[in-house]
Design an enzyme around this catalytic site. Structure first.
Site, mmCIF file in Angstrom:
data_model
loop_
_atom_site.group_PDB
_atom_site.id
_atom_site.type_symbol
_atom_site.label_atom_id
_atom_site.label_comp_id
_atom_site.label_asym_id
_atom_site.label_seq_id
_atom_site.Cartn_x
_atom_site.Cartn_y
_atom_site.Cartn_z
ATOM 1 N N GLU A 139 27.192 48.366 14.382
ATOM 2 C CA GLU A 139 27.004 48.287 15.836
ATOM 3 C C GLU A 139 26.237 49.477 16.411
ATOM 4 O O GLU A 139 25.481 49.340 17.370
ATOM 5 C CB GLU A 139 28.399 48.198 16.473
ATOM 6 C CG GLU A 139 28.423 48.008 17.948
ATOM 7 C CD GLU A 139 29.857 47.843 18.428
ATOM 8 O OE1 GLU A 139 30.403 48.824 18.972
ATOM 9 O OE2 GLU A 139 30.415 46.743 18.259
ATOM 10 N N GLU A 141 24.016 51.395 14.726
ATOM 11 C CA GLU A 141 22.932 51.719 13.799
ATOM 12 C C GLU A 141 21.671 50.957 14.188
ATOM 13 O O GLU A 141 21.701 49.747 14.386
ATOM 14 C CB GLU A 141 23.390 51.325 12.383
ATOM 15 C CG GLU A 141 22.588 51.887 11.267
ATOM 16 C CD GLU A 141 23.241 51.599 9.918
ATOM 17 O OE1 GLU A 141 23.034 52.417 9.024
ATOM 18 O OE2 GLU A 141 23.930 50.577 9.743
#
Length: 182
Positions: A139, A141
């Site tokens: 989430e 990245e």
């Protein structure tokens, strides 16, 4: 001479999601005492992935400690108790959308043994296949996927777009494996 340092006490300073920090009081080989500031890390994997066309699969991402974007081989942190080979396959899929026919350990090394216990396991992935239903990024990245030639990767090292040890190691490994040292 015995070089081991005996831990007398440990003081936990920080316990985070990725690292923990502690200060150990140690007895030195000569009997005196000193302190050691230690970063504890669960370990990581990185994947050297080359397409059938001979392109090296890389990711570009922003690295907050550096306050800039750099280009790296796909990599990630080991989960508690996770097998490094399983982690390498997972990270390859999550970061690049590729799966592979086989994956083989090249080497493992400590990244900063003067203050951290992080070990990184470098794998080479063979038989890459773009997956239609690949696992996505975490989430928090964000990466740009890149596929470059060995010559382009060497140029990235020269102009510091590739600026981390694991990726430089990987490019030099490929250079030696392919017998191209210039």
């Amino acid at each position: 001479m015995n070089l081991q340092e005996k831990t007398i006490s440990t003081k936990k300073i920080f316990d985070g999601r990725i690292i923990s920090v502690q200060v150990d009081e140690v007895e030195l080989p000569n009997g005196k005492t000193s302190t050691r500031e230690l970063v504890k890390h669960p370990g990581a994997v990185a994947v050297i992935a080359v397409t059938d066309e001979g392109k090296i699969v890389l990711v570009e991402q922003y690295r907050k400690p550096l306050e800039k974007e750099i280009v790296e081989i796909p990599a990630g942190k080991l989960e508690k108790g996770e097998n490094p080979e399983v982690c390498a396959k997972r990270e390859l899929e999550e970061e690049t959308g590729y799966g592979c026919d086989s994956i083989e350990l090249v080497s493992s090394f400590y990244t900063s043994p003067g203050f951290a216990d992080e070990i990184i396991h470098i794998y080479v992935a063979k038989g890459l296949k773009k997956l239609e239903d690949a696992a996505g990024l975490d989430e928090d990245e964000f990466v740009n996927l890149m596929e470059v030639t060995l010559e382009e990767a060497l140029e990235f090292i020269k102009n510091q777009r590739i600026y981390d040890a694991k990726t430089i190691y990987a490019i030099q490994y490929l250079q030696l494996a392919l017998g191209r040292t210039k």
